[in-house]
Design a protein around this motif. Structure first.
Motif, PDB file in Angstrom:
ATOM      1  N   ALA A 126       8.029  17.701  73.079  1.00 44.34           N
ATOM      2  CA  ALA A 126       8.567  18.321  71.872  1.00 44.34           C
ATOM      3  C   ALA A 126      10.093  18.242  71.913  1.00 44.34           C
ATOM      4  N   PRO A 127      10.750  18.026  70.763  1.00 40.39           N
ATOM      5  CA  PRO A 127      12.217  17.865  70.773  1.00 40.39           C
ATOM      6  C   PRO A 127      12.954  19.054  71.381  1.00 40.39           C
ATOM      7  N   HIS A 128      12.466  20.275  71.139  1.00 39.58           N
ATOM      8  CA  HIS A 128      13.206  21.437  71.636  1.00 39.58           C
ATOM      9  C   HIS A 128      13.079  21.614  73.141  1.00 39.58           C
ATOM     10  N   THR A 129      12.218  20.813  73.795  1.00 36.87           N
ATOM     11  CA  THR A 129      12.086  20.897  75.253  1.00 36.87           C
ATOM     12  C   THR A 129      12.912  19.832  75.971  1.00 36.87           C
ATOM     13  N   LEU A 130      13.544  18.922  75.221  1.00 35.56           N
ATOM     14  CA  LEU A 130      14.314  17.851  75.837  1.00 35.56           C
ATOM     15  C   LEU A 130      15.711  18.338  76.202  1.00 35.56           C
ATOM     16  N   PRO A 131      16.329  17.749  77.233  1.00 36.70           N
ATOM     17  CA  PRO A 131      17.693  18.144  77.605  1.00 36.70           C
ATOM     18  C   PRO A 131      18.702  17.677  76.559  1.00 36.70           C
ATOM     19  N   PRO A 132      19.877  18.318  76.513  1.00 37.00           N
ATOM     20  CA  PRO A 132      20.883  17.945  75.502  1.00 37.00           C
ATOM     21  C   PRO A 132      21.302  16.483  75.592  1.00 37.00           C
ATOM     22  N   THR A 133      21.410  15.944  76.815  1.00 37.04           N
ATOM     23  CA  THR A 133      21.834  14.547  76.960  1.00 37.04           C
ATOM     24  C   THR A 133      20.872  13.599  76.262  1.00 37.04           C
ATOM     25  N   THR A 134      19.589  13.822  76.431  1.00 40.16           N
ATOM     26  CA  THR A 134      18.587  12.969  75.786  1.00 40.16           C
ATOM     27  C   THR A 134      18.667  13.086  74.272  1.00 40.16           C
ATOM     28  N   LEU A 135      18.907  14.288  73.767  1.00 39.66           N
ATOM     29  CA  LEU A 135      18.938  14.494  72.318  1.00 39.66           C
ATOM     30  C   LEU A 135      20.130  13.791  71.687  1.00 39.66           C
ATOM     31  N   TYR A 136      21.337  13.976  72.256  1.00 38.54           N
ATOM     32  CA  TYR A 136      22.480  13.360  71.590  1.00 38.54           C
ATOM     33  C   TYR A 136      22.500  11.849  71.793  1.00 38.54           C
ATOM     34  N   LEU A 137      21.934  11.369  72.918  1.00 42.08           N
ATOM     35  CA  LEU A 137      21.815   9.920  73.071  1.00 42.08           C
ATOM     36  C   LEU A 137      20.823   9.350  72.060  1.00 42.08           C
ATOM     37  N   ALA A 138      19.766  10.081  71.769  1.00 40.68           N
ATOM     38  CA  ALA A 138      18.810   9.622  70.764  1.00 40.68           C
ATOM     39  C   ALA A 138      19.455   9.570  69.389  1.00 40.68           C
ATOM     40  N   HIS A 139      20.323  10.539  69.096  1.00 43.17           N
ATOM     41  CA  HIS A 139      21.017  10.518  67.809  1.00 43.17           C
ATOM     42  C   HIS A 139      22.061   9.403  67.759  1.00 43.17           C
ATOM     43  N   LEU A 140      22.702   9.112  68.884  1.00 44.27           N
ATOM     44  CA  LEU A 140      23.741   8.082  68.907  1.00 44.27           C
ATOM     45  C   LEU A 140      23.178   6.671  69.048  1.00 44.27           C
ATOM     46  N   ALA A 141      21.905   6.541  69.421  1.00 46.94           N
ATOM     47  CA  ALA A 141      21.335   5.215  69.683  1.00 46.94           C
ATOM     48  C   ALA A 141      21.476   4.267  68.491  1.00 46.94           C
ATOM     49  N   PRO A 142      21.141   4.657  67.251  1.00 43.77           N
ATOM     50  CA  PRO A 142      21.311   3.711  66.136  1.00 43.77           C
ATOM     51  C   PRO A 142      22.762   3.285  65.932  1.00 43.77           C
ATOM     52  N   TYR A 143      23.696   4.247  66.040  1.00 41.89           N
ATOM     53  CA  TYR A 143      25.106   3.909  65.872  1.00 41.89           C
ATOM     54  C   TYR A 143      25.586   2.985  66.983  1.00 41.89           C
ATOM     55  N   LEU A 144      25.179   3.269  68.221  1.00 40.91           N
ATOM     56  CA  LEU A 144      25.594   2.424  69.335  1.00 40.91           C
ATOM     57  C   LEU A 144      25.004   1.022  69.217  1.00 40.91           C
ATOM     58  N   ALA A 145      23.768   0.924  68.758  1.00 41.33           N
ATOM     59  CA  ALA A 145      23.149  -0.396  68.595  1.00 41.33           C
ATOM     60  C   ALA A 145      23.881  -1.203  67.539  1.00 41.33           C
ATOM     61  N   ALA A 146      24.231  -0.561  66.415  1.00 44.48           N
ATOM     62  CA  ALA A 146      24.977  -1.273  65.373  1.00 44.48           C
ATOM     63  C   ALA A 146      26.361  -1.688  65.871  1.00 44.48           C
ATOM     64  N   THR A 147      27.019  -0.798  66.617  1.00 45.49           N
ATOM     65  CA  THR A 147      28.344  -1.130  67.153  1.00 45.49           C
ATOM     66  C   THR A 147      28.256  -2.270  68.155  1.00 45.49           C
ATOM     67  N   GLN A 148      27.218  -2.266  69.000  1.00 48.08           N
ATOM     68  CA  GLN A 148      27.046  -3.355  69.961  1.00 48.08           C
ATOM     69  C   GLN A 148      26.835  -4.693  69.259  1.00 48.08           C
ATOM     70  N   THR A 149      26.026  -4.697  68.224  1.00 44.42           N
ATOM     71  CA  THR A 149      25.809  -5.929  67.464  1.00 44.42           C
ATOM     72  C   THR A 149      27.114  -6.433  66.855  1.00 44.42           C
ATOM     73  N   GLN A 150      27.912  -5.514  66.314  1.00 44.95           N
ATOM     74  CA  GLN A 150      29.189  -5.905  65.726  1.00 44.95           C
ATOM     75  C   GLN A 150      30.137  -6.451  66.779  1.00 44.95           C
ATOM     76  N   LEU A 151      30.179  -5.800  67.948  1.00 44.96           N
ATOM     77  CA  LEU A 151      31.063  -6.265  69.013  1.00 44.96           C
ATOM     78  C   LEU A 151      30.632  -7.638  69.532  1.00 44.96           C
ATOM     79  N   VAL A 152      29.322  -7.853  69.677  1.00 47.70           N
ATOM     80  CA  VAL A 152      28.830  -9.153  70.135  1.00 47.70           C
ATOM     81  C   VAL A 152      29.230 -10.249  69.155  1.00 47.70           C
ATOM     82  N   ALA A 153      29.125  -9.960  67.860  1.00 44.49           N
ATOM     83  CA  ALA A 153      29.520 -10.956  66.854  1.00 44.49           C
ATOM     84  C   ALA A 153      31.016 -11.232  66.921  1.00 44.49           C
ATOM     85  N   GLN A 154      31.822 -10.180  67.102  1.00 36.87           N
ATOM     86  CA  GLN A 154      33.272 -10.370  67.199  1.00 36.87           C
ATOM     87  C   GLN A 154      33.644 -11.169  68.451  1.00 36.87           C
ATOM     88  N   ILE A 155      32.962 -10.902  69.571  1.00 35.55           N
ATOM     89  CA  ILE A 155      33.233 -11.649  70.800  1.00 35.55           C
ATOM     90  C   ILE A 155      32.869 -13.125  70.621  1.00 35.55           C
TER      91      ILE A 155
END
Length: 217
Positions: A126-155
């Motif tokens: 259940a979401p309320h049983t997960l640690p804070p690190t897992t929760l905010y990483l789950a929220h940041l995962a889509p943004y980080l994936a999009a940023t990684q794709t953009q950085l790979v294209a720029q490189i």
């Protein structure tokens, strides 16, 4: 290609159809509306209505009472009809029934315990049983994936530009080498010409000196 039944991935079960009969929430909503409308129209009492028409109230109170009842009933009917049209247009009953179903499922999951299951039937925390690190990483995962794709294209674009620049620099170095080689060849030619001219000038000077000495003798 032959696909066996056992190899097919299990599909999530379809959602149950939403009943169109008003459920508890929808029924309470309609009851609340009817009660509010009745209470609102009750504020327009016969005495207040008669105060607006004192002559009719004094001479024909029966007619005034009938008109008052007719107006109140007409307003009640029109408002109720408009409310029903809005509920049909916005699918209020279906929405409230769906909310009722979701709340019931959430309560059932809470009663079963802290663990739940996803659409494929796998047990998840259940979401309320997960640690804070897992929760905010789950929220940041889509943004980080999009940023990684953009950085790979720029490189990749930067690497392509660097390769093109390196090719231009290599070509310019070759041109510089050719120019330097030509310049050194011309300098060698000039040095050779100077040596020849110098040798010729030294020979003529020796012959002139010898002739002068003989004349003096």
């Amino acid at each position: 290609m032959v696909v066996r039944v056992g190899d097919a991935s299990p599909s999530p079960p379809p959602q149950p159809p939403i009943p169109l009969t008003p459920g508890p929430r929808a029924s309470k909503f309609f009851t609340l509306f009817a009660s509010a409308l009745t209470k609102t129209l009750s504020t327009v009492s016969l005495s207040k209505f008669g105060a607006c028409f004192p002559t009719v109230a004094a001479r024909a109170p029966e007619i005034l009472s009938a008109v008052h009842a007719q107006i109140v009933a007409g307003v009640h009917a029109r408002v109720t009809a408009e409310f029903e049209d809005i509920c049909k247009e916005r699918e209020v009953v279906a929405g409230l029934n769906e909310l009722e179903r979701l709340v019931a499922e959430a309560r059932a999951r809470r009663q079963r315990g802290e663990l739940g299951s996803d659409s494929s039937g796998r047990t998840v925390d259940a979401p309320h049983t997960l640690p804070p690190t897992t929760l905010y990483l789950a929220h940041l995962a889509p943004y980080l994936a999009a940023t990684q794709t953009q950085l790979v294209a720029q490189i990749a674009d930067t690497q392509t530009e660097n390769e093109a620049l390196a090719g231009r620099i290599a070509a310019q170095r070759e041109q510089v080498d050719v120019l330097l080689e030509g310049l050194e060849r011309r300098l060698r030619d000039l040095d050779g010409a100077n040596e020849v001219l110098g040798a010729c000038g030294v020979g003529e000077g020796g012959d002139g000196g010898g002739g002068g000495g003989g004349g003096g003798g």
